[in-house]
Design an enzyme around this catalytic site. Structure first.
Site, mmCIF file in Angstrom:
data_model
loop_
_atom_site.group_PDB
_atom_site.id
_atom_site.type_symbol
_atom_site.label_atom_id
_atom_site.label_comp_id
_atom_site.label_asym_id
_atom_site.label_seq_id
_atom_site.Cartn_x
_atom_site.Cartn_y
_atom_site.Cartn_z
ATOM 1 N N GLY A 114 -19.844 11.164 -4.398
ATOM 2 C CA GLY A 114 -19.815 10.209 -5.507
ATOM 3 C C GLY A 114 -20.657 10.617 -6.705
ATOM 4 O O GLY A 114 -21.156 9.770 -7.443
ATOM 5 N N ALA A 115 -20.833 11.932 -6.914
ATOM 6 C CA ALA A 115 -21.728 12.378 -7.982
ATOM 7 C C ALA A 115 -20.981 13.081 -9.112
ATOM 8 O O ALA A 115 -21.592 13.723 -9.954
ATOM 9 C CB ALA A 115 -22.804 13.292 -7.393
ATOM 10 N N GLY A 118 -16.330 15.926 -7.567
ATOM 11 C CA GLY A 118 -15.031 15.982 -6.888
ATOM 12 C C GLY A 118 -15.130 16.150 -5.386
ATOM 13 O O GLY A 118 -14.250 16.758 -4.765
ATOM 14 N N SER A 119 -16.205 15.593 -4.779
ATOM 15 C CA SER A 119 -16.354 15.753 -3.327
ATOM 16 C C SER A 119 -15.199 15.095 -2.578
ATOM 17 O O SER A 119 -14.655 15.681 -1.635
ATOM 18 C CB SER A 119 -17.679 15.177 -2.846
ATOM 19 N N SER A 120 -14.775 13.910 -3.006
ATOM 20 C CA SER A 120 -13.725 13.236 -2.234
ATOM 21 C C SER A 120 -12.411 14.003 -2.323
ATOM 22 O O SER A 120 -11.731 14.186 -1.306
ATOM 23 C CB SER A 120 -13.559 11.773 -2.644
ATOM 24 N N ALA A 121 -12.068 14.510 -3.517
ATOM 25 C CA ALA A 121 -10.815 15.275 -3.636
ATOM 26 C C ALA A 121 -10.882 16.529 -2.767
ATOM 27 O O ALA A 121 -9.917 16.866 -2.078
ATOM 28 C CB ALA A 121 -10.565 15.653 -5.091
ATOM 29 N N ASP A 164 -8.344 15.317 -10.195
ATOM 30 C CA ASP A 164 -9.284 15.883 -9.212
ATOM 31 C C ASP A 164 -8.537 16.606 -8.091
ATOM 32 O O ASP A 164 -8.924 17.706 -7.675
ATOM 33 C CB ASP A 164 -10.128 14.771 -8.564
HETATM 34 C C1 MEV Z 1 -13.232 10.737 -11.085
HETATM 35 O O1 MEV Z 1 -13.667 12.016 -10.633
HETATM 36 C C2 MEV Z 1 -12.340 10.887 -12.288
HETATM 37 C C3 MEV Z 1 -11.770 9.580 -12.845
HETATM 38 O O2 MEV Z 1 -11.048 9.947 -14.028
HETATM 39 C C4 MEV Z 1 -10.841 8.913 -11.858
HETATM 40 C C5 MEV Z 1 -9.546 9.660 -11.638
HETATM 41 O O3 MEV Z 1 -9.160 10.498 -12.458
HETATM 42 O O4 MEV Z 1 -8.860 9.318 -10.634
HETATM 43 C C6 MEV Z 1 -12.873 8.612 -13.250
#
Ligand code: MEV
Length: 328
Positions: A114-115, A118-121, A164
């Site tokens: 969550g920083a 792009g850890s979740s992707a 992401d």
């Molecule tokens: C989050 O890494 C990027 C956002 O633009 C969300 C998204 O693109 O899904 C905030």
């Protein structure tokens, strides 16, 4: 057993606005999430996660998706991470037509959760690729990016872009505008990342921007102005015009700040980078807390950030042209 890795990313331009169909340019960086998937005899999902931050804390999470992990990170982060993984495994089961397949997923990553890196992707892309491969299936990179996007779309309440997940699947610099996703021929840009040690809740921040956009026409205009910045900036990438790219990054940060997604710590790191002579600096990702990205080919920004009290860690991040990779 299959091990797959995928890169994290920084946004040169365009986060948040990309959710509403404006273009964005995320760039993959050489920090990766690595996921090992092993098929199980029963139909359960076991998740072992460790080192999900730059500091390397350990999450021992096993016994199924509803078990309570015993860890020292905020609960919303763990809930979010588990929602991404559970939804990624649903995609694996659907793709392989094995609705009851059981798997054990082990995650190692030096991308803080969550920083904005792009850890979740990276975890979702690696988990889907690893899961499908372990269950004997195959998937093209295009379909993988599509399935990974579906996961973010579901977990982020229908508000997510392809940026992401496409970037993490393909690697390198990419341009995403709605459903239109392309790889860019970009030179290595001298990215410096500053991390404040915190995290933001992407789902909540995206929802907040949506509310602002619905309420105020000037918030909607701010979002389309971010799109204008990206359209101007993308023509400068190939020629590597750092001063101009940096000016546009500064402009982009100001607009993200106007949308309420920056913070005191992110602003402090952005200003430390600019005062040290960076060509430009902005927050990266959803914001709230987490990381900034600056452009500087000298060591000055790195040094300034490492002395900034709001910055827990600063590092140089190379562009990673490798996307998702089967490691073994
Ligand atoms: C989050 O890494 C990027 C956002 O633009 C969300 C998204 O693109 O899904 C905030």
């Amino acid at each position: 057993m299959v091990t797959v890795s995928a890169p994290g990313k920084v946004y040169l331009f365009g986060e948040h606005a990309v959710v509403y169909g404006e273009p964005a340019v995320p760039c993959a960086i050489s920090r990766r999430a690595t996921v090992t998937v092993r098929e199980r005899d029963d139909n359960s999902l076991i998740v072992n996660a460790k080192d999900l931050s730059l500091e390397g804390f350990t999450v021992e999470y096993s016994g199924g998706i509803n078990a309570q992990p015993d860890i020292d990170v905020s609960e919303h982060l763990v809930e979010a991470a588990m929602a991404y993984i559970e939804t990624a495994i649903s995609q694996v089961r659907e793709h392989t037509n094995r609705p009851n397949a059981g798997v054990e997923v082990t995650i190692e990553s030096n991308l803080p959760l969550g920083a904005g890196l792009g850890s979740s992707a990276a975890v979702v892309v690696s988990t889907i690729k690893g899961g499908i491969t372990e269950l004997g299936g195959t998937i093209s990179d295009e379909k993988l990016a599509q399935r990974a996007y579906q996961v973010e779309h579901i977990v982020q309440d229908g508000r997510a872009s392809r940026a992401d997940t496409f970037c993490s699947t393909m690697g390198g610099a990419v341009r995403v505008e709605g459903d239109d996703c392309n790889q860019l021929d970009a030179p290595t840009l001298p990215f410096i990342v500053g991390y404040d040690g915190g995290s933001g809740d992407t789902r909540e921040l995206v929802s907040m921007v949506q509310s602002l956009k619905d309420e105020y026409s000037f918030a909607a205009e701010t979002i389309s102005t971010i799109g204008d910045i990206v359209r101007t900036g993308e023509s400068l990438i190939q020629t590597g015009q750092m001063n101009e790219l940096g000016d546009l990054m500064n402009f982009n940060h100001g607009l993200l700040s106007a949308l309420g997604v920056s913070s005191r710590t992110l602003d402090s790191m952005v200003w430390a980078a600019r005062e040290a002579g960076a060509d430009g600096a902005k927050l990266t990702g959803a914001g709230g807390s987490g990381c900034i990205v600056a452009l500087d080919d000298s060591d000055q920004t790195l040094t300034a950030l490492s002395y900034n009290p709001e910055c827990e860690q600063a590092f140089r991040a190379e562009l990673d042209t490798d996307g998702v990779v089967i490691e073994s």
